[in-house]
Design an enzyme around this catalytic site. Structure first.
Site, mmCIF file in Angstrom:
data_model
loop_
_atom_site.group_PDB
_atom_site.id
_atom_site.type_symbol
_atom_site.label_atom_id
_atom_site.label_comp_id
_atom_site.label_asym_id
_atom_site.label_seq_id
_atom_site.Cartn_x
_atom_site.Cartn_y
_atom_site.Cartn_z
ATOM 1 N N THR A 32 0.849 -1.187 0.000
ATOM 2 C CA THR A 32 0.000 0.000 0.000
ATOM 3 C C THR A 32 0.886 1.239 0.000
ATOM 4 O OG1 THR A 32 -1.941 1.010 1.049
ATOM 5 C CG2 THR A 32 -0.270 0.157 2.546
ATOM 6 N N ASN A 33 0.331 2.408 0.302
ATOM 7 C CA ASN A 33 1.130 3.629 0.438
ATOM 8 C C ASN A 33 0.514 4.478 1.548
ATOM 9 O OD1 ASN A 33 -0.850 5.599 -0.754
ATOM 10 N ND2 ASN A 33 -0.630 4.191 -2.482
ATOM 11 N N ALA A 34 1.133 5.628 1.813
ATOM 12 C CA ALA A 34 0.766 6.425 3.003
ATOM 13 C C ALA A 34 -0.340 7.445 2.743
ATOM 14 C CB ALA A 34 2.006 7.121 3.543
#
Ligand code: C5P
Length: 219
Positions: free
Chosen positions: A22-24
């Site tokens: 995923t990412n932030a």
């Protein structure tokens, strides 16, 4: 008044039942865009990946997990909408193989083969009608304006918001809003709500009030 679809937040791509890429992305920009659109009396539908942020109660929220889910949900909503703002940070890669069971540690390096996911903004913009519009975001670390314009053309967008990497998981943003002809409509720096208001003002003025679509089309 327009019906505006907003994609927001990250997506997840699973390696096995418990692990994912995923990412932030926080979803804050999507939430701020939704609030700005509602304040301008538009209807808002948000297709959102997993986020902690609270969306305005007046928006309809469709929760999704993976990039494929986000594309399916957004494509299902878009025919009933006037435009799409692609504020999500979908996971660009997924493992070629997803293990049905939790991958056990073996003491050896684990090699993952990743394949690209579909681009949601580009896929939806390819099928937009002459009265529909699509606004994308571009996050670049170099040649920001040039790359944003190339991206706007490649993804058939009518407007592009060029921002920098400081926007991710942050309370503020620093953007340049680009028209389809590559000219700068506005710059906005500060709180994400202030930036979202500037983006909605540009959309209202260029894409909704004018009632015509002057951006890139597929053919
Ligand atoms: O190519 P890049 O990911 O930088 O493009 C950013 C824009 O494309 C954003 O508007 C983002 O929401 C959208 N995007 C998308 N689907 C993807 C990747 C990015 O809609 N798989």
């Amino acid at each position: 008044m327009a019906r505006i679809l907003i994609t927001s937040g990250p997506t997840r791509q699973y390696l096995d039942p418990v692990r994912y890429l995923t990412n932030a992305s926080s979803g804050r920009m999507g939430a701020a865009l939704a609030a700005a659109a509602l304040a301008r009396h538009h209807d808002v539908i948000i297709v959102s990946g997993p986020v902690a942020v609270e969306y305005p109660a007046a928006a309809r929220v469709v929760d999704v997990d993976t990039t494929d889910d986000m594309l399916r949900a957004a494509a299902a909503e878009f025919p009933r909408c006037d435009g799409l703002i692609g504020a999500a940070a979908p996971c660009d890669y997924r493992p070629r193989k997803v293990s049905e069971q939790k991958i056990a540690k073996s003491g050896q390096p684990l090699l993952l083969e990743l394949v690209e996911t579909d681009d949601i903004v580009a896929t939806i913009a390819k099928h937009k009608t002459a009265n529909q519009w699509v606004v994308g975001f571009a996050l670049e670390t170099e040649d920001q304006r040039f790359r944003a314009i190339v991206k706007m053309q490649r993804k058939c967008c009518d407007m592009m918001v060029s921002n920098n990497v400081s926007a991710i998981n942050s309370l503020s943003n620093d953007v340049e809003i680009l028209a389809a002809d590559g000219t700068t409509i506005a710059r906005a720096t500060g709180d994400k709500q202030l930036v979202a208001d500037a983006i909605l003002a540009a959309i209202d003025q260029r894409l909704i009030a004018g009632g015509r679509n002057v951006g890139f089309h597929n053919q």
